[in-house]
Every structure is written in C-alpha cells, then in structure tokens.
Scaffold this motif. Sequence first.
Motif, mmCIF file in Angstrom:
data_model
loop_
_atom_site.group_PDB
_atom_site.id
_atom_site.type_symbol
_atom_site.label_atom_id
_atom_site.label_comp_id
_atom_site.label_asym_id
_atom_site.label_seq_id
_atom_site.Cartn_x
_atom_site.Cartn_y
_atom_site.Cartn_z
ATOM 1 N N ARG A 72 9.181 81.139 -10.951
ATOM 2 C CA ARG A 72 10.035 82.379 -11.103
ATOM 3 C C ARG A 72 11.295 82.323 -11.573
ATOM 4 N NH1 ARG A 72 8.906 86.001 -7.948
ATOM 5 N NH2 ARG A 72 6.709 85.852 -8.657
ATOM 6 N N GLU A 73 12.527 81.722 -10.776
ATOM 7 C CA GLU A 73 13.337 81.190 -11.017
ATOM 8 C C GLU A 73 13.746 80.567 -12.232
ATOM 9 O OE1 GLU A 73 16.844 79.740 -8.246
ATOM 10 O OE2 GLU A 73 15.460 79.988 -7.404
ATOM 11 N N LEU A 74 12.645 79.896 -12.373
ATOM 12 C CA LEU A 74 13.108 78.196 -13.250
ATOM 13 C C LEU A 74 12.375 78.841 -14.364
ATOM 14 C CD1 LEU A 74 11.517 74.968 -12.014
ATOM 15 C CD2 LEU A 74 13.677 75.633 -12.229
ATOM 16 N N SER A 75 12.256 79.966 -14.891
ATOM 17 C CA SER A 75 11.804 80.230 -15.749
ATOM 18 C C SER A 75 12.661 81.640 -16.267
ATOM 19 C CB SER A 75 10.086 81.503 -15.959
ATOM 20 O OG SER A 75 8.986 80.441 -15.232
ATOM 21 N N GLY A 76 13.276 81.894 -15.389
ATOM 22 C CA GLY A 76 14.506 82.922 -15.476
ATOM 23 C C GLY A 76 15.253 81.667 -15.805
ATOM 24 N N ARG A 77 16.128 81.093 -15.365
ATOM 25 C CA ARG A 77 16.851 79.912 -16.103
ATOM 26 C C ARG A 77 16.380 79.166 -16.826
ATOM 27 N NH1 ARG A 77 17.500 77.580 -10.877
ATOM 28 N NH2 ARG A 77 16.729 75.165 -12.502
ATOM 29 N N LEU A 78 15.152 79.392 -17.827
ATOM 30 C CA LEU A 78 15.059 78.578 -19.105
ATOM 31 C C LEU A 78 15.665 79.525 -20.595
ATOM 32 C CD1 LEU A 78 13.012 76.370 -20.148
ATOM 33 C CD2 LEU A 78 11.884 77.790 -20.900
ATOM 34 N N ASP A 80 15.771 82.449 -23.318
ATOM 35 C CA ASP A 80 14.741 83.141 -24.265
ATOM 36 C C ASP A 80 14.496 82.296 -25.855
ATOM 37 O OD1 ASP A 80 14.875 85.786 -23.314
ATOM 38 O OD2 ASP A 80 16.167 86.419 -25.083
ATOM 39 N N ARG A 81 15.351 81.152 -26.023
ATOM 40 C CA ARG A 81 15.059 80.237 -27.616
ATOM 41 C C ARG A 81 15.658 78.629 -26.631
ATOM 42 N NH1 ARG A 81 17.114 82.758 -32.961
ATOM 43 N NH2 ARG A 81 15.702 84.843 -33.021
ATOM 44 N N PRO A 82 14.918 78.235 -25.822
ATOM 45 C CA PRO A 82 15.163 77.458 -25.197
ATOM 46 C C PRO A 82 15.082 75.543 -26.611
ATOM 47 C CG PRO A 82 13.075 77.826 -24.582
ATOM 48 C CD PRO A 82 13.659 78.460 -25.594
ATOM 49 N N ASP A 83 15.680 74.654 -26.152
ATOM 50 C CA ASP A 83 15.255 73.815 -27.195
ATOM 51 C C ASP A 83 15.015 72.507 -26.828
ATOM 52 O OD1 ASP A 83 17.135 72.198 -25.612
ATOM 53 O OD2 ASP A 83 18.825 72.428 -26.636
ATOM 54 N N ALA A 84 13.991 71.587 -27.215
ATOM 55 C CA ALA A 84 13.059 70.763 -26.975
ATOM 56 C C ALA A 84 13.092 69.866 -25.851
ATOM 57 C CB ALA A 84 13.119 69.852 -27.944
ATOM 58 N N GLU A 85 14.374 69.313 -25.610
ATOM 59 C CA GLU A 85 15.647 69.076 -24.410
ATOM 60 C C GLU A 85 15.183 70.114 -22.981
ATOM 61 O OE1 GLU A 85 16.914 66.443 -22.059
ATOM 62 O OE2 GLU A 85 16.171 65.912 -23.994
ATOM 63 N N LEU A 87 13.363 72.582 -22.971
ATOM 64 C CA LEU A 87 12.196 72.454 -22.606
ATOM 65 C C LEU A 87 11.267 71.392 -21.374
ATOM 66 C CD1 LEU A 87 10.345 73.935 -25.821
ATOM 67 C CD2 LEU A 87 10.531 74.922 -23.296
ATOM 68 N N ARG A 88 11.914 70.051 -21.859
ATOM 69 C CA ARG A 88 11.426 69.391 -21.050
ATOM 70 C C ARG A 88 11.918 69.494 -19.743
ATOM 71 N NH1 ARG A 88 13.487 64.159 -19.618
ATOM 72 N NH2 ARG A 88 15.647 65.151 -20.589
ATOM 73 N N ARG A 89 13.496 68.987 -19.274
ATOM 74 C CA ARG A 89 13.935 69.809 -18.315
ATOM 75 C C ARG A 89 12.970 70.616 -17.389
ATOM 76 N NH1 ARG A 89 19.019 69.058 -21.361
ATOM 77 N NH2 ARG A 89 18.870 71.513 -20.402
ATOM 78 N N HIS A 90 12.635 71.335 -18.757
ATOM 79 C CA HIS A 90 11.785 72.112 -17.247
ATOM 80 C C HIS A 90 10.412 72.048 -17.193
ATOM 81 C CE1 HIS A 90 10.420 76.519 -16.580
ATOM 82 N NE2 HIS A 90 9.748 76.484 -16.924
ATOM 83 N N LEU A 91 10.114 71.196 -17.903
ATOM 84 C CA LEU A 91 8.634 71.087 -17.330
ATOM 85 C C LEU A 91 8.637 69.800 -16.167
ATOM 86 C CD1 LEU A 91 6.609 70.793 -21.077
ATOM 87 C CD2 LEU A 91 6.185 72.633 -19.087
ATOM 88 N N GLU A 92 9.637 69.166 -16.094
ATOM 89 C CA GLU A 92 9.929 68.349 -14.909
ATOM 90 C C GLU A 92 10.341 68.960 -13.821
ATOM 91 O OE1 GLU A 92 12.672 65.446 -16.161
ATOM 92 O OE2 GLU A 92 11.217 64.427 -17.564
ATOM 93 N N GLU A 93 11.073 69.944 -13.866
ATOM 94 C CA GLU A 93 11.082 70.979 -12.201
ATOM 95 C C GLU A 93 10.298 70.838 -12.020
ATOM 96 O OE1 GLU A 93 14.344 71.546 -9.626
ATOM 97 O OE2 GLU A 93 14.577 70.222 -11.524
ATOM 98 N N ARG A 94 9.181 72.041 -13.495
ATOM 99 C CA ARG A 94 8.088 72.684 -12.861
ATOM 100 C C ARG A 94 7.522 71.925 -11.627
ATOM 101 N NH1 ARG A 94 6.848 77.218 -14.470
ATOM 102 N NH2 ARG A 94 4.989 77.594 -14.128
ATOM 103 N N ARG A 95 7.322 70.120 -12.459
ATOM 104 C CA ARG A 95 6.273 69.431 -11.827
ATOM 105 C C ARG A 95 6.689 69.157 -10.151
ATOM 106 N NH1 ARG A 95 4.972 67.270 -17.282
ATOM 107 N NH2 ARG A 95 7.191 66.169 -16.618
ATOM 108 N N ARG A 96 7.853 69.128 -10.488
ATOM 109 C CA ARG A 96 8.490 68.717 -8.520
ATOM 110 C C ARG A 96 8.867 69.463 -8.203
ATOM 111 N NH1 ARG A 96 12.715 69.702 -6.160
ATOM 112 N NH2 ARG A 96 14.244 71.113 -7.825
#
Length: 263
Positions: A72-78, A80-85, A87-96
């Motif tokens: 939830r904290e990661l989603s809050g840091r993302l 409202d309008r994230p760019d492709a990079e 989003l990529r970092r966000h997905l990697e962090e979620r997987r981690r």
Amino acid sequence: MSLLEPISHALAAVLAATHDALTTLGADPTAGATWLLCVAAVVVVLRLALLPVVVHGVRQAHAGARARPHLRELSGRLGDRPDAEALRRHLEERRRVSDEHGVSRLGCLPVLLQLPVWLALYHLLSDVASGTAVGAMGPGLVSSLGAASILGVTLAGSGYLGGGPAHLAVVAGLAVTAAALSYVTQRHVVARNTLTEGMPEAVLSVQQLMPALSALGLLVAGGVVPVTLLAYWVCNSAWTLGQSVVIARWFPTPGTAAAAARG
C-alpha cells in the motif's frame, strides 16, 4: 476419456473399498447407514489428501497480510500519472516485497486445482445415485446404494415433494443442515478471519451477501439433487466448519478480527 474420469474412478475405488471394509466388519451391505458412512469416508479421505493445499492457502493469507502495508505504501508513492519507467520500478519493487514476505506468484492456482477433484466427486455420487456404474462401483454396488434408504427414503430419491412427510423431513432436514453449516462457516468463522482493510466497498457488500446466497443455493439445489449428494454436502460442510474453526483459532490471518480475539 474425460479429464475427470481418472479422478472419479479413484474416488469410486475409495467408496467401494470402504463399503467392503464395513461389510467385513459386520455392517449391513444394503443399509442406508452403511452407505452414508461410505460417503463420509470418501469426504474424509479427500479432505485429508487436500490438506497440503489448505496449508498453502493459510501461509499465503499470512504472507499477503504481512506484505499488504508495504504494498500500500508503494502504491501511494507511485503517483497519479506515472511514466513507463516509474511503473517498471514499481512492479520490480512489488515483486521484491512479495518475495521478501513469501507471497507466491502462483496466486490462487493451487486452490483452483481442487475444482476438478470436487467436480469429479459430484459427478461420481450423482451418477451412482442415478444407477450408472463408475469404475469399482459396479452394477451390484450401484444397485445396492440406490436401494438403500434413510427412514424409508432411498438415497437415490430427490425433491422436496411427492414422497410423503417422511421424504420431505429427510430431504429438507439434510438440505437445511448443509445450508446452516455453510452459513455459519462463512458468516461467523471465515469472515472473522478475512482481511478486509482497503477492500472496495462493492467487494465488501458482495462478501457480506455470500453466506446467505450460498445457503440459499444449497436449499434450492436440495430440491433437485439425490439424497446421496445431500448427505455428501452435510459431511463436507461439517468438515469445512471444523477446519475453518481450527484455522481461525490457532492460525488466524494477521490483522483480522480472529487474530485480535486470539491476542
């Protein structure tokens, strides 16, 4: 050969073997009580075989609860309008984070793998109650099961009406028992051990309706399925209630009402 056929034949072997064992011990091979014990034995064997899937589900529920605040904290840091990079970092962090807390990437796949087993058991009991031989449940055993009765109501019988007061009492009693067990399990045990924080309001509303809808579905189905299947539903629902109580009491999901009650 259908996908369910090997599973149905394996379950038929358990049903037939239990009947042989009970008969060897002196039980009446044509009695309704004997066949009800056979159905209960199949449920017990199947539920014991599926315990590893249950354990996996409990562990995943705990892992998901531990990971949820971090996700939830990661989603809050993302933003409202994230760019492709981003989003990529966000997905990697979620997987981690998910890997750190042991959240499986298979999701609910192990649980879904149970569906063919339950469908096979449903079709097996439905077929043998209608007089169809399945694997080890040959014509003789199928005929014996179909003729067996509870309080004068055959295990192959179905429907609420048309068979007199005894028939109505047996069918309605089994259907109401299965529905009540299902409602109590979902409304008073599973719901207390389900993490609802952050859930959309629409999902919460549906979740609150599910116990009543499930119980209603069993009552409606009780008027069309054979008594054998009703007996199976009662046995299976009783096991589910007991299993859910054990999980909620000794292995509650962190952050739930059940976990708070345990202290």
